[in-house]
Design an enzyme around this catalytic site. Sequence first.
Site, PDB file in Angstrom:
ATOM      1  N   SER A 108      26.538 -42.642  21.537  1.00  0.00           N
ATOM      2  CA  SER A 108      26.073 -41.292  21.180  1.00  0.00           C
ATOM      3  C   SER A 108      27.256 -40.446  20.740  1.00  0.00           C
ATOM      4  O   SER A 108      28.388 -40.630  21.219  1.00  0.00           O
ATOM      5  CB  SER A 108      25.411 -40.663  22.409  1.00  0.00           C
ATOM      6  OG  SER A 108      25.272 -39.283  22.239  1.00  0.00           O
ATOM      7  N   TYR A 128      25.086 -38.697  31.957  1.00  0.00           N
ATOM      8  CA  TYR A 128      24.528 -39.508  30.872  1.00  0.00           C
ATOM      9  C   TYR A 128      25.604 -39.789  29.823  1.00  0.00           C
ATOM     10  O   TYR A 128      25.844 -40.934  29.434  1.00  0.00           O
ATOM     11  CB  TYR A 128      23.325 -38.795  30.227  1.00  0.00           C
ATOM     12  CG  TYR A 128      23.016 -39.327  28.851  1.00  0.00           C
ATOM     13  CD1 TYR A 128      22.398 -40.564  28.682  1.00  0.00           C
ATOM     14  CD2 TYR A 128      23.393 -38.619  27.703  1.00  0.00           C
ATOM     15  CE1 TYR A 128      22.157 -41.070  27.414  1.00  0.00           C
ATOM     16  CE2 TYR A 128      23.150 -39.128  26.428  1.00  0.00           C
ATOM     17  CZ  TYR A 128      22.536 -40.352  26.297  1.00  0.00           C
ATOM     18  OH  TYR A 128      22.304 -40.865  25.041  1.00  0.00           O
ATOM     19  N   LYS A 153      27.867 -43.436  28.469  1.00  0.00           N
ATOM     20  CA  LYS A 153      28.109 -43.943  27.110  1.00  0.00           C
ATOM     21  C   LYS A 153      29.600 -44.172  26.889  1.00  0.00           C
ATOM     22  O   LYS A 153      30.007 -45.186  26.325  1.00  0.00           O
ATOM     23  CB  LYS A 153      27.567 -42.957  26.064  1.00  0.00           C
ATOM     24  CG  LYS A 153      26.061 -42.792  26.095  1.00  0.00           C
ATOM     25  CD  LYS A 153      25.352 -44.089  25.732  1.00  0.00           C
ATOM     26  CE  LYS A 153      23.852 -43.983  25.811  1.00  0.00           C
ATOM     27  NZ  LYS A 153      23.173 -45.284  25.776  1.00  0.00           N
TER      28      LYS A 153
HETATM   29  P1  NAD Z   1      13.824 -44.242  25.092  1.00  0.00           P
HETATM   30  O1  NAD Z   1      13.852 -43.763  26.502  1.00  0.00           O
HETATM   31  O2  NAD Z   1      12.670 -43.878  24.244  1.00  0.00           O
HETATM   32  O3  NAD Z   1      14.010 -45.823  25.034  1.00  0.00           O
HETATM   33  C1  NAD Z   1      14.751 -46.531  26.010  1.00  0.00           C
HETATM   34  C2  NAD Z   1      13.892 -47.699  26.480  1.00  0.00           C
HETATM   35  O4  NAD Z   1      14.637 -48.463  27.427  1.00  0.00           O
HETATM   36  C3  NAD Z   1      12.611 -47.259  27.169  1.00  0.00           C
HETATM   37  O5  NAD Z   1      11.526 -47.953  26.560  1.00  0.00           O
HETATM   38  C4  NAD Z   1      12.795 -47.673  28.629  1.00  0.00           C
HETATM   39  O6  NAD Z   1      11.565 -48.037  29.212  1.00  0.00           O
HETATM   40  C5  NAD Z   1      13.767 -48.819  28.520  1.00  0.00           C
HETATM   41  N1  NAD Z   1      14.668 -49.050  29.670  1.00  0.00           N
HETATM   42  C6  NAD Z   1      15.451 -48.150  30.319  1.00  0.00           C
HETATM   43  N2  NAD Z   1      16.164 -48.753  31.273  1.00  0.00           N
HETATM   44  C7  NAD Z   1      15.831 -50.079  31.239  1.00  0.00           C
HETATM   45  C8  NAD Z   1      16.257 -51.213  31.975  1.00  0.00           C
HETATM   46  N3  NAD Z   1      17.145 -51.129  32.972  1.00  0.00           N
HETATM   47  N4  NAD Z   1      15.717 -52.411  31.660  1.00  0.00           N
HETATM   48  C9  NAD Z   1      14.813 -52.530  30.663  1.00  0.00           C
HETATM   49  N5  NAD Z   1      14.380 -51.489  29.934  1.00  0.00           N
HETATM   50  C10 NAD Z   1      14.887 -50.275  30.219  1.00  0.00           C
HETATM   51  O7  NAD Z   1      15.203 -43.731  24.415  1.00  0.00           O
HETATM   52  P2  NAD Z   1      15.630 -43.738  22.890  1.00  0.00           P
HETATM   53  O8  NAD Z   1      15.657 -42.333  22.439  1.00  0.00           O
HETATM   54  O9  NAD Z   1      14.866 -44.737  22.129  1.00  0.00           O
HETATM   55  O10 NAD Z   1      17.141 -44.195  23.059  1.00  0.00           O
HETATM   56  C11 NAD Z   1      17.533 -45.542  22.953  1.00  0.00           C
HETATM   57  C12 NAD Z   1      19.024 -45.650  23.268  1.00  0.00           C
HETATM   58  O11 NAD Z   1      19.756 -44.807  22.381  1.00  0.00           O
HETATM   59  C13 NAD Z   1      19.397 -45.181  24.679  1.00  0.00           C
HETATM   60  O12 NAD Z   1      20.424 -46.008  25.169  1.00  0.00           O
HETATM   61  C14 NAD Z   1      19.899 -43.779  24.451  1.00  0.00           C
HETATM   62  O13 NAD Z   1      20.798 -43.377  25.447  1.00  0.00           O
HETATM   63  C15 NAD Z   1      20.576 -43.925  23.106  1.00  0.00           C
HETATM   64  N6  NAD Z   1      20.687 -42.655  22.394  1.00  0.00           N
HETATM   65  C16 NAD Z   1      19.571 -41.902  22.173  1.00  0.00           C
HETATM   66  C17 NAD Z   1      19.670 -40.682  21.512  1.00  0.00           C
HETATM   67  C18 NAD Z   1      18.455 -39.833  21.275  1.00  0.00           C
HETATM   68  O14 NAD Z   1      18.599 -38.663  20.928  1.00  0.00           O
HETATM   69  N7  NAD Z   1      17.241 -40.344  21.410  1.00  0.00           N
HETATM   70  C19 NAD Z   1      20.919 -40.234  21.076  1.00  0.00           C
HETATM   71  C20 NAD Z   1      22.052 -41.025  21.303  1.00  0.00           C
HETATM   72  C21 NAD Z   1      21.911 -42.241  21.964  1.00  0.00           C
HETATM   73  C1  UD1 Z   2      21.264 -33.697  23.615  1.00  0.00           C
HETATM   74  C2  UD1 Z   2      22.293 -34.068  24.643  1.00  0.00           C
HETATM   75  C3  UD1 Z   2      23.046 -35.311  24.177  1.00  0.00           C
HETATM   76  C4  UD1 Z   2      22.060 -36.436  23.912  1.00  0.00           C
HETATM   77  C5  UD1 Z   2      20.998 -35.971  22.928  1.00  0.00           C
HETATM   78  C6  UD1 Z   2      19.926 -37.005  22.753  1.00  0.00           C
HETATM   79  C7  UD1 Z   2      22.923 -32.033  25.830  1.00  0.00           C
HETATM   80  C8  UD1 Z   2      23.998 -31.052  26.085  1.00  0.00           C
HETATM   81  N1  UD1 Z   2      23.184 -32.963  24.893  1.00  0.00           N
HETATM   82  O1  UD1 Z   2      21.915 -33.386  22.391  1.00  0.00           O
HETATM   83  O2  UD1 Z   2      23.972 -35.704  25.156  1.00  0.00           O
HETATM   84  O3  UD1 Z   2      22.747 -37.567  23.377  1.00  0.00           O
HETATM   85  O4  UD1 Z   2      20.380 -34.770  23.404  1.00  0.00           O
HETATM   86  O5  UD1 Z   2      19.147 -37.147  23.899  1.00  0.00           O
HETATM   87  O6  UD1 Z   2      21.878 -31.995  26.430  1.00  0.00           O
HETATM   88  N2  UD1 Z   2      17.541 -26.342  21.495  1.00  0.00           N
HETATM   89  C9  UD1 Z   2      16.860 -25.144  21.585  1.00  0.00           C
HETATM   90  N3  UD1 Z   2      15.695 -25.113  22.307  1.00  0.00           N
HETATM   91  C10 UD1 Z   2      15.176 -26.231  22.911  1.00  0.00           C
HETATM   92  C11 UD1 Z   2      15.871 -27.448  22.802  1.00  0.00           C
HETATM   93  C12 UD1 Z   2      17.052 -27.466  22.088  1.00  0.00           C
HETATM   94  O7  UD1 Z   2      17.303 -24.124  21.056  1.00  0.00           O
HETATM   95  O8  UD1 Z   2      14.121 -26.138  23.564  1.00  0.00           O
HETATM   96  C13 UD1 Z   2      18.785 -26.392  20.712  1.00  0.00           C
HETATM   97  C14 UD1 Z   2      19.993 -26.804  21.535  1.00  0.00           C
HETATM   98  O9  UD1 Z   2      20.621 -25.682  22.081  1.00  0.00           O
HETATM   99  C15 UD1 Z   2      20.848 -27.501  20.473  1.00  0.00           C
HETATM  100  C16 UD1 Z   2      19.837 -28.067  19.481  1.00  0.00           C
HETATM  101  O10 UD1 Z   2      18.628 -27.377  19.724  1.00  0.00           O
HETATM  102  O11 UD1 Z   2      21.615 -26.535  19.805  1.00  0.00           O
HETATM  103  C17 UD1 Z   2      19.613 -29.552  19.674  1.00  0.00           C
HETATM  104  O12 UD1 Z   2      19.308 -29.808  21.037  1.00  0.00           O
HETATM  105  P1  UD1 Z   2      18.863 -31.250  21.555  1.00  0.00           P
HETATM  106  O13 UD1 Z   2      17.740 -31.735  20.738  1.00  0.00           O
HETATM  107  O14 UD1 Z   2      18.641 -31.141  23.032  1.00  0.00           O
HETATM  108  O15 UD1 Z   2      20.110 -32.172  21.232  1.00  0.00           O
HETATM  109  P2  UD1 Z   2      21.648 -32.035  21.673  1.00  0.00           P
HETATM  110  O16 UD1 Z   2      21.862 -30.930  22.625  1.00  0.00           O
HETATM  111  O17 UD1 Z   2      22.453 -32.009  20.436  1.00  0.00           O
END
Ligand code: NAD
Ligand code: UD1
Length: 337
Positions: free
Chosen positions: A124, A149, A153
Amino acid sequence: MKVLVTGGLGFIGSETVVALLEAGHEPIVVDNLCNSKIGVIDRIETITGVRIPFIQADCRDKEAMDKIFSSYQIDGVIHFAGLKAVGESVKLPLKYYENNLLSTLVLIQAMEEHGCHNLVFSSSATVYGDPGELPLKETTPLGTTTNPYGETKKMIERILTDYAHVHPEFNIALLRYFNPIGAHPSGLLGEDPRGIPNNLLPYVAQVAIGRRDHLNVFGDDYPTPDGTCIRDYIHVLDLAEGHVATLNKLNENPGLVIYNLGTGKGTSVFEVIKAFEKASGVKVPYVVAPRRSGDVTANYANVDKAEKELHWKAKRSVEDACRDAYNFQKANPEGIA
Ligand code: NAD
Ligand code: UD1
């Protein structure tokens, strides 16, 4: 390639499974369903016509992982499985360190024992902390994370880097995602958070369909042109395609590689609201609320490295993503069954 997709029923994993099938790969999914629904498998089948092999198991369960590697000739792994709720990680740090670190350690052990040497890891942009300079390059020094969290990473990146040093036979890609948003254009797959959404787009989408009253904009007094925070929002389909491109790269035996997956373009919270209203034709009521702790003013990626080395580029706009997120939310007001 036969690709094991851990967490493959989640938000990014499910879209990536579709992209893998469309590119001619054979995904096999393992997920413990702690944050996803079994019904996603049917939806993937509706989109692609393929019933994917699915194993309900926990990646921390070594026996279960061994069984998967013994049953399928896995060529590579995309490791999405992990917990990702920032707020919860502050309240329950051990749950996050235990799940995210242990699942990766067990996975690597199983891969080593079964001779599978290609791994893509979901990292991330949070590893950059509060950025001193923008845009963020892969060579930008990592910063201080603001929550457990984010720290998982950073720790896993370090573990995999140390491991790769002494295992030259391994190819490992650390993919630093910026802000994934949007949904599959069919309305069948999308982000389906449990409880009150933490992230901006799912919250906006729930306001748009009337499930929530209004959006709280966390601060309009940041040093940005309109006072709201700036992020690099990437359509989840673009992100999914980035994984397919990364697998191709791993086939060149590059060792450990790191890529930013973003668009290279920053968008403010107010701009997201406007894009959503334009794409959906629906008004999104909001109130300006205090800043959220841990938020950085701005971050967006330099994506030159990914474009050059992966031959991949994000193609879709924030407006495209808003339209798809809205369609998904409308079609699934209470999420996926
Ligand atoms: P998500 O929660 O939708 O998907 C994660 C999946 O992993 C889920 O289906 C959950 O059931 C499964 N899971 C969790 N722990 C497990 C375990 N121990 N064994 C087997 N399955 C398990 O999340 P996502 O948004 O699809 O994110 C996927 C990956 O990307 C994650 O590692 C997350 O941290 C990373 N990531 C997500 C974002 C984001 O904004 N969505 C941003 C940066 C990184
Ligand atoms: C967040 C996490 C980041 C994680 C990512 C994906 C924090 C500080 N960071 O990123 O670690 O990898 O989610 O899960 O939590 N916002 C509003 N109102 C809302 C929600 C969000 O104004 O109800 C604003 C936030 O202040 C931010 C932007 O929208 O400026 C994006 O927020 P968000 O979607 O939560 O992502 P990040 O904070 O960038």
